[in-house]
Each structure stands twice: as structure tokens, then as C-alpha cells.
Design a protein around this motif. Structure first.
Motif, PDB file in Angstrom:
ATOM      1  N   GLY A   1      37.350 -32.422   7.716  1.00 44.19           N
ATOM      2  CA  GLY A   1      37.113 -33.491   6.831  1.00 44.19           C
ATOM      3  C   GLY A   1      35.896 -33.806   6.216  1.00 44.19           C
ATOM      4  O   GLY A   1      35.859 -34.566   5.355  1.00 44.19           O
ATOM      5  N   SER A   2      34.815 -33.303   6.612  1.00 46.02           N
ATOM      6  CA  SER A   2      33.437 -33.386   6.349  1.00 46.02           C
ATOM      7  C   SER A   2      33.329 -32.252   4.958  1.00 46.02           C
ATOM      8  O   SER A   2      34.148 -31.615   5.060  1.00 46.02           O
ATOM      9  CB  SER A   2      32.476 -33.436   7.215  1.00 46.02           C
ATOM     10  N   TYR A   3      32.206 -32.439   4.425  1.00 44.67           N
ATOM     11  CA  TYR A   3      31.955 -31.603   3.292  1.00 44.67           C
ATOM     12  C   TYR A   3      30.399 -31.231   3.031  1.00 44.67           C
ATOM     13  O   TYR A   3      29.619 -32.242   3.486  1.00 44.67           O
ATOM     14  CB  TYR A   3      32.697 -32.078   2.286  1.00 44.67           C
ATOM     15  N   LEU A   4      30.132 -30.066   2.671  1.00 45.83           N
ATOM     16  CA  LEU A   4      28.751 -29.781   2.405  1.00 45.83           C
ATOM     17  C   LEU A   4      28.598 -30.119   1.064  1.00 45.83           C
ATOM     18  O   LEU A   4      29.240 -29.970  -0.073  1.00 45.83           O
ATOM     19  CB  LEU A   4      28.444 -28.402   2.602  1.00 45.83           C
ATOM     20  N   THR A   5      27.093 -30.532   0.680  1.00 42.44           N
ATOM     21  CA  THR A   5      26.763 -30.997  -0.863  1.00 42.44           C
ATOM     22  C   THR A   5      25.185 -30.700  -0.646  1.00 42.44           C
ATOM     23  O   THR A   5      24.632 -30.401   0.366  1.00 42.44           O
ATOM     24  CB  THR A   5      27.181 -32.315  -1.090  1.00 42.44           C
ATOM     25  N   THR A   6      24.601 -30.991  -1.812  1.00 44.23           N
ATOM     26  CA  THR A   6      23.182 -31.206  -1.696  1.00 44.23           C
ATOM     27  C   THR A   6      22.416 -32.131  -2.354  1.00 44.23           C
ATOM     28  O   THR A   6      23.362 -32.954  -3.227  1.00 44.23           O
ATOM     29  CB  THR A   6      22.621 -29.971  -2.781  1.00 44.23           C
ATOM     30  N   VAL A   7      21.233 -32.828  -1.991  1.00 43.04           N
ATOM     31  CA  VAL A   7      20.842 -34.036  -2.355  1.00 43.04           C
ATOM     32  C   VAL A   7      19.532 -33.690  -2.888  1.00 43.04           C
ATOM     33  O   VAL A   7      18.840 -32.602  -2.635  1.00 43.04           O
ATOM     34  CB  VAL A   7      20.816 -35.081  -1.259  1.00 43.04           C
ATOM     35  N   CYS A   8      18.777 -34.661  -3.668  1.00 41.56           N
ATOM     36  CA  CYS A   8      17.498 -34.333  -4.021  1.00 41.56           C
ATOM     37  C   CYS A   8      16.575 -34.581  -2.836  1.00 41.56           C
ATOM     38  O   CYS A   8      16.706 -35.328  -2.022  1.00 41.56           O
ATOM     39  CB  CYS A   8      17.071 -35.435  -5.117  1.00 41.56           C
ATOM     40  N   ALA A   9      15.463 -33.475  -2.835  1.00 42.59           N
ATOM     41  CA  ALA A   9      14.556 -33.799  -1.792  1.00 42.59           C
ATOM     42  C   ALA A   9      13.160 -33.704  -2.163  1.00 42.59           C
ATOM     43  O   ALA A   9      12.892 -32.786  -3.061  1.00 42.59           O
ATOM     44  CB  ALA A   9      14.847 -32.707  -0.519  1.00 42.59           C
ATOM     45  N   GLY A  10      12.103 -34.415  -1.845  1.00 45.01           N
ATOM     46  CA  GLY A  10      10.898 -34.573  -2.581  1.00 45.01           C
ATOM     47  C   GLY A  10      10.656 -35.178  -3.557  1.00 45.01           C
ATOM     48  O   GLY A  10      11.385 -35.694  -4.306  1.00 45.01           O
ATOM     49  N   LYS A  11       9.546 -35.048  -4.266  1.00 44.42           N
ATOM     50  CA  LYS A  11       9.185 -35.822  -5.589  1.00 44.42           C
ATOM     51  C   LYS A  11       9.485 -34.744  -6.615  1.00 44.42           C
ATOM     52  O   LYS A  11       9.551 -33.473  -6.629  1.00 44.42           O
ATOM     53  CB  LYS A  11       7.611 -36.357  -5.377  1.00 44.42           C
ATOM     54  N   TYR A  12       9.493 -35.423  -7.856  1.00 41.54           N
ATOM     55  CA  TYR A  12       9.907 -34.651  -9.103  1.00 41.54           C
ATOM     56  C   TYR A  12       8.528 -34.114  -9.330  1.00 41.54           C
ATOM     57  O   TYR A  12       7.443 -34.397  -9.457  1.00 41.54           O
ATOM     58  CB  TYR A  12      10.064 -35.562 -10.254  1.00 41.54           C
ATOM     59  N   GLN A  13       8.677 -32.726  -9.815  1.00 42.37           N
ATOM     60  CA  GLN A  13       7.675 -31.685 -10.350  1.00 42.37           C
ATOM     61  C   GLN A  13       7.922 -31.193 -11.629  1.00 42.37           C
ATOM     62  O   GLN A  13       9.087 -30.684 -11.846  1.00 42.37           O
ATOM     63  CB  GLN A  13       7.474 -30.549  -9.400  1.00 42.37           C
ATOM     64  N   ALA A  14       7.055 -31.186 -12.509  1.00 38.82           N
ATOM     65  CA  ALA A  14       7.198 -30.901 -13.896  1.00 38.82           C
ATOM     66  C   ALA A  14       7.453 -29.411 -14.079  1.00 38.82           C
ATOM     67  O   ALA A  14       7.017 -28.810 -13.385  1.00 38.82           O
ATOM     68  CB  ALA A  14       5.938 -31.315 -14.771  1.00 38.82           C
ATOM     69  N   GLY A  15       8.528 -29.040 -14.517  1.00 36.29           N
ATOM     70  CA  GLY A  15       8.980 -27.603 -14.683  1.00 36.29           C
ATOM     71  C   GLY A  15      10.027 -27.173 -13.583  1.00 36.29           C
ATOM     72  O   GLY A  15      10.464 -26.043 -13.857  1.00 36.29           O
ATOM     73  N   ARG A  16       9.903 -28.154 -12.322  1.00 39.58           N
ATOM     74  CA  ARG A  16      10.717 -27.546 -11.382  1.00 39.58           C
ATOM     75  C   ARG A  16      11.647 -28.527 -10.934  1.00 39.58           C
ATOM     76  O   ARG A  16      13.017 -28.122 -10.683  1.00 39.58           O
ATOM     77  CB  ARG A  16       9.912 -27.378 -10.119  1.00 39.58           C
ATOM     78  N   GLY A  17      11.716 -29.887 -11.573  1.00 38.83           N
ATOM     79  CA  GLY A  17      12.481 -30.943 -11.303  1.00 38.83           C
ATOM     80  C   GLY A  17      12.341 -31.307  -9.589  1.00 38.83           C
ATOM     81  O   GLY A  17      11.363 -31.246  -9.021  1.00 38.83           O
ATOM     82  N   TYR A  18      13.660 -31.875  -9.233  1.00 37.24           N
ATOM     83  CA  TYR A  18      13.604 -32.129  -8.014  1.00 37.24           C
ATOM     84  C   TYR A  18      14.097 -31.009  -7.013  1.00 37.24           C
ATOM     85  O   TYR A  18      14.666 -30.082  -7.460  1.00 37.24           O
ATOM     86  CB  TYR A  18      14.565 -33.423  -7.687  1.00 37.24           C
TER      87      TYR A  18
END
Length: 250
Positions: free
Chosen positions: A31-48
Motif C-alpha cells: 500500500g505504500s509507494y515510491l516517489t521523489t522529493v526535492c532535496a538540497g538548495k536550488y542551483q542555477a542550471g541544475r534545479g533542485y
């Protein structure tokens, strides 16, 4: 319970239906699921940066001894991705038990260590220090339990953990009361020191903050908690279909 977005590896918060939830990437059999979340600070050209996590959603019901019953929806975020090794049901129960250890962590950091950091610079040394701190904490807690048993009617809240710690340190560092002059009883030297400096029956006045806050972030729980401690039962139910954001509290 925390209501802001958790940044730790294992954490939970009440369901926030208004802001939506994480996108399901890969559902798991329990019943659980895998996902992704933002980690770290935003970096120009790379995003989160992206961090893969596992989400467990459940309906938690607490029933108090007086019949009071409350149901809430909870979303648990964890880095334990293996559903076979870490079943969702066990994670929910473990998360509830985790909050019961916060008193111990507070005593270790604020009272026993008094804000100091661990001295060891190796993993084995740090592990040894932590076990030593936990052993000392459990020994003092058992002394407090013996005092409540030896003196009927004494509230455990009146036993000062600080007094217990200082009395124990006097015995070890200053060698006070090492040899018992009288027969050993349930209440020893440390216990007698605690009984001589009991906390007041009424709550102590706390110093007011320099800046008065207009609103508290916990106002939504005002009046919902009992004023006295009670026994309770905990029941939880996994939410497997449609997800937490489409589920209403019954």
C-alpha cells in the motif's frame, strides 16, 4: 506532532489536502509507494536535487479511557525503501513509539550533556558514549520509579531528573555515600537527595518570551487534548486506494 514539511529521513505530518501530495511513482504491494522529493538548495542550471523516498499513508485512530475518540490522516515519509524488509504496518507502529523517546533525547542533550557534544572521533567511540549515556539515563529513571513505589501518592513529575543526576555524580566523582552505613533499602543516597528536593505540586511559572507571538502554529489543536493523562488504544488502517488526498476522515 510537526506540521511543516519534514526534512528528516523518517518523519510524518497530518494530511494537507489543500496543498496536494506527492506524485505516485511506483506503488508497492503493502500500500505504500515510491516517489521523489526535492532535496538540497536550488542551483542555477541544475534545479533542485531529487531524493527517492517511500510514502506510507494511513488513518490513525486514538481512543482514550474516557471514550474520547479521534481519527486523523497521516503521511509518513521514509528513506527505508524495501517494503519486504520494512513493512508499512511496522513503520507506522514504530513511528508512534518514536515520539515516546523524545523525553530521553531531551534529557541526554540538555541535562546530562548540558549542551556539550560527544568527544569521540571514531564510530566505535561514539557508539560507546551513546550507550553509556543511555545506561546512565535508564539507571536514574529506575531510581525515580523506585521513589514513586516507595512513597505512595508521590507523582513522578515531582522527581527532579537534575537532582538525580547531581546526586549520582557526587557519589561517583566525590565518592560521597559509597559505603552504606545502614542496611540498603529501595531508597538509597540518590533517592533521598531527590526526595529532599521535590518539585512543587503546582506548575512553575515560566519566563515570558521577549517578543510576544500573536498567533501560535498549534492553535488548531487548542481544546482538543485532555487535561489529565489517560490510558489509550491505538488503531491504524492503511490507505491503499486513491491515496490520502482523496480520502476524508469518517
Amino acid at each position: 506532532m510537526p506540521t511543516q514539511q519534514l526534512r528528516e529521513m523518517l518523519g510524518g505530518r497530518p494530511a494537507d489536502i489543500e496543498h496536494g501530495g506527492p506524485t505516485v511513482r511506483h506503488p508497492l504491494p503493502d500500500g505504500s509507494y515510491l516517489t521523489t522529493v526535492c532535496a538540497g538548495k536550488y542551483q542555477a542550471g541544475r534545479g533542485y536535487g531529487r531524493l527517492e523516498v517511500r510514502i506510507v499513508e494511513a488513518r490513525m485512530t486514538v481512543t482514550l479511557a474516557d471514550g474520547t475518540r479521534r481519527t486523523e490522516l497521516w503521511r509518513l515519509m521514509t528513506s527505508l525503501l524495501d517494503a519486504d524488509r520494512y513493512p508499512a504496518q511496522e513503520l507506522i507502529a514504530l513511528y508512534h513509539r518514536r515520539w515516546q523517546a523524545e523525553t530521553c533525547y531531551f534529557s541526554l542533550k540538555s541535562t546530562i550533556l548540558d549542551g556539550r557534544v560527544l568527544r569521540s572521533r571514531t564510530l566505535s567511540g561514539l557508539e560507546q558514549e551513546v550507550y553509556a549515556l543511555l545506561t546512565a539515563y535508564q539507571a536514574l529513571v529506575h531510581v525515580a520509579s523506585d521513589l514513586v513505589t516507595a512513597r505512595p501518592g508521590l507523582s513522578a513529575q515531582r522527581v527532579s531528573f537534575v537532582v538525580l543526576l547531581h546526586a549520582a555524580a557526587d557519589q561517583i566523582v566525590a565518592a560521597r555515600g559509597i559505603v552504606a552505613a545502614n542496611p540498603v533499602t529501595l531508597v538509597g543516597v540518590i533517592g533521598r537527595a531527590a526526595l529532599a528536593c521535590l518539585m512543587p505540586k503546582t506548575p512553575r511559572w515560566r519566563l515570558k518570551a521577549r517578543v510576544r507571538k500573536r498567533n501560535s502554529k498549534y492553535t488548531f489543536t487548542a481544546g482538543k487534548h485532555p487535561r489529565t493523562s489517560q490510558a489509550y488504544t491505538l488503531r491504524y488502517e492503511m490507505i491503499k486506494e486513491d491515496g490520502l488526498d482523496k480520502t476524508n476522515v469518517s
